[in-house]
Enzyme design. Structure first.
Site, PDB file in Angstrom:
ATOM      1  N   ASP A 250     -33.282 -79.410 -41.653  1.00  0.00           N
ATOM      2  CA  ASP A 250     -32.913 -78.492 -42.730  1.00  0.00           C
ATOM      3  C   ASP A 250     -34.190 -77.952 -43.353  1.00  0.00           C
ATOM      4  O   ASP A 250     -34.715 -78.493 -44.333  1.00  0.00           O
ATOM      5  CB  ASP A 250     -32.057 -79.202 -43.769  1.00  0.00           C
ATOM      6  CG  ASP A 250     -31.478 -78.239 -44.802  1.00  0.00           C
ATOM      7  OD1 ASP A 250     -31.835 -77.031 -44.759  1.00  0.00           O
ATOM      8  OD2 ASP A 250     -30.686 -78.679 -45.649  1.00  0.00           O
TER       9      ASP A 250
ATOM     10  N   TRP B  76     -33.663 -67.726 -41.604  1.00  0.00           N
ATOM     11  CA  TRP B  76     -33.259 -66.987 -42.806  1.00  0.00           C
ATOM     12  C   TRP B  76     -31.759 -67.151 -42.955  1.00  0.00           C
ATOM     13  O   TRP B  76     -31.048 -67.322 -41.967  1.00  0.00           O
ATOM     14  CB  TRP B  76     -33.615 -65.503 -42.689  1.00  0.00           C
ATOM     15  CG  TRP B  76     -33.727 -64.824 -44.020  1.00  0.00           C
ATOM     16  CD1 TRP B  76     -32.745 -64.186 -44.707  1.00  0.00           C
ATOM     17  CD2 TRP B  76     -34.906 -64.741 -44.829  1.00  0.00           C
ATOM     18  NE1 TRP B  76     -33.227 -63.694 -45.898  1.00  0.00           N
ATOM     19  CE2 TRP B  76     -34.561 -64.021 -45.989  1.00  0.00           C
ATOM     20  CE3 TRP B  76     -36.225 -65.198 -44.676  1.00  0.00           C
ATOM     21  CZ2 TRP B  76     -35.479 -63.762 -47.010  1.00  0.00           C
ATOM     22  CZ3 TRP B  76     -37.137 -64.928 -45.689  1.00  0.00           C
ATOM     23  CH2 TRP B  76     -36.764 -64.223 -46.832  1.00  0.00           C
TER      24      TRP B  76
ATOM     25  N   TYR C 169     -32.250 -58.746 -50.017  1.00  0.00           N
ATOM     26  CA  TYR C 169     -32.838 -59.140 -48.738  1.00  0.00           C
ATOM     27  C   TYR C 169     -34.221 -58.504 -48.574  1.00  0.00           C
ATOM     28  O   TYR C 169     -35.211 -59.185 -48.270  1.00  0.00           O
ATOM     29  CB  TYR C 169     -31.907 -58.699 -47.607  1.00  0.00           C
ATOM     30  CG  TYR C 169     -32.416 -58.932 -46.206  1.00  0.00           C
ATOM     31  CD1 TYR C 169     -32.669 -60.216 -45.747  1.00  0.00           C
ATOM     32  CD2 TYR C 169     -32.624 -57.859 -45.337  1.00  0.00           C
ATOM     33  CE1 TYR C 169     -33.127 -60.433 -44.445  1.00  0.00           C
ATOM     34  CE2 TYR C 169     -33.074 -58.060 -44.044  1.00  0.00           C
ATOM     35  CZ  TYR C 169     -33.322 -59.353 -43.600  1.00  0.00           C
ATOM     36  OH  TYR C 169     -33.765 -59.562 -42.326  1.00  0.00           O
TER      37      TYR C 169
ATOM     38  N   LYS D 104     -37.926 -60.484 -48.537  1.00  0.00           N
ATOM     39  CA  LYS D 104     -38.841 -60.376 -47.404  1.00  0.00           C
ATOM     40  C   LYS D 104     -40.187 -59.799 -47.857  1.00  0.00           C
ATOM     41  O   LYS D 104     -41.262 -60.286 -47.469  1.00  0.00           O
ATOM     42  CB  LYS D 104     -38.233 -59.488 -46.314  1.00  0.00           C
ATOM     43  CG  LYS D 104     -37.112 -60.138 -45.517  1.00  0.00           C
ATOM     44  CD  LYS D 104     -37.639 -61.157 -44.524  1.00  0.00           C
ATOM     45  CE  LYS D 104     -36.563 -61.628 -43.562  1.00  0.00           C
ATOM     46  NZ  LYS D 104     -37.071 -62.629 -42.594  1.00  0.00           N
TER      47      LYS D 104
END
Length: 292
Positions: free
Chosen positions: A53, A77, A138, A142
């Site tokens: 994990d 991701w 998102y 990033k």
């Protein structure tokens, strides 16, 4: 081809990850594929698979980084197709913590998957110098990961930011429009609600993307932002109509049923000069030169 090295791939069970592992194995690299605990993903049998994990706040990265691999390809991701899911920001520090730990452990190269969504609304060709102005969580996450990594340890590791665009292929294993078309056909539907289809994007097959990422991660001379894509633009309508024909789906698109997303550009594609040169040199067995 480079001499065999140890390469760690995170997100190896994901849509892109399995193809990157295949491409690295084909190059003769010694690959450790990191997948989520309980993953049912089918990974290349020549790779060593580790269930871990990665984004758990208490994750002990020494399990993966001692001894340190030569290179890390960071693809992991969550909710990549849900552009405004809160998890993008919630997990941002966990991604940074892993990349920082990899640098501290002595990893020589970090190849990290970025996204065209870092750019935001933009018309035309995207270069490494194009300013970013992300319009989704998102894209913001990033972009923040790239900027913070570059500032914090970009001078201590060969940091390769792989800016990806629109990906197709292996379409039963993602959540794209192509997956939805296959599902609609399987349900016997003859029509599919669609946008205007006019926007033009940089499409690349996921297997070719895997080869591009593997080539970048297997060398240290080309660093910084690297567009991984085709370098050309095709309208979404053309690409989808071709997909329908190629797969004999018998579906008609209902153009205009959905509005175009406000943060999608009318035309956007990557400057593929660097990746094309790298792939050409790679095919010839020659290492590239610094193109930062």
């Amino acid at each position: 081809m480079t001499q065999s090295e140890r390469v760690l791939v995170t997100g190896a069970g994901g849509y892109i990850g399995r193809h990157v592992v295949d491409a690295l194995v084909a190059r003769g690299q010694e690959v450790t594929a990191v997948v989520r605990p309980g993953s049912a993903a089918t990974i290349n049998s020549e790779a060593r698979v580790v269930e871990f994990d990665l984004l758990a706040p208490s994750a002990d990265f020494s399990v993966l980084l001692e001894p340190a691999p030569t290179a890390v390809v960071h693809l992991a991701w969550e909710a990549g197709f849900a552009h405004n899911a809160p998890v993008h920001m919630q997990k941002l520090s966990d991604h940074f913590r892993f990349l920082e730990a990899a640098t501290e452990a002595g990893v020589q190269r970090l190849a990290v998957l970025g996204s065209m969504h870092e750019i935001g609304f933009y018309e035309g060709m995207v270069s490494a110098e194009t300013p970013t102005n992300p319009l989704s969580l998102y894209g913001i996450a990033k972009d923040a990961l790239r900027k913070s990594s570059t500032l914090a340890f970009g001078d201590r590791v060969a940091l390769q930011w792989l800016r990806a665009y629109y990906i197709f292929g292996d379409d039963r294993n993602n959540k794209s429009i192509f997956t939805k078309l296959l599902e609609a056909a399987a349900d016997g539907k003859s029509e599919f609600p669609f946008t205007s289809g006019a926007a033009r994007f940089d499409f690349i097959h996921v297997a070719e993307l895997g080869r591009q990422i593997a080539a970048v991660a297997s060398q240290a001379e080309v660093t910084g932002i690297i567009n991984v894509g085709s370098g050309t633009s095709v309208s979404l309508g053309e690409q989808v109509e071709q997909f329908i024909r190629d797969n004999d789906l018998g579906i008609a698109l209902q153009y205009g049923a959905f509005p175009d997303r406000p943060y999608d550009s009318r035309e956007i594609y990557g400057d593929a000069t660097v990746i094309r040169e790298l792939m050409a040199k790679d095919a010839a067995g020659v290492q590239g030169t610094d193109q930062r």
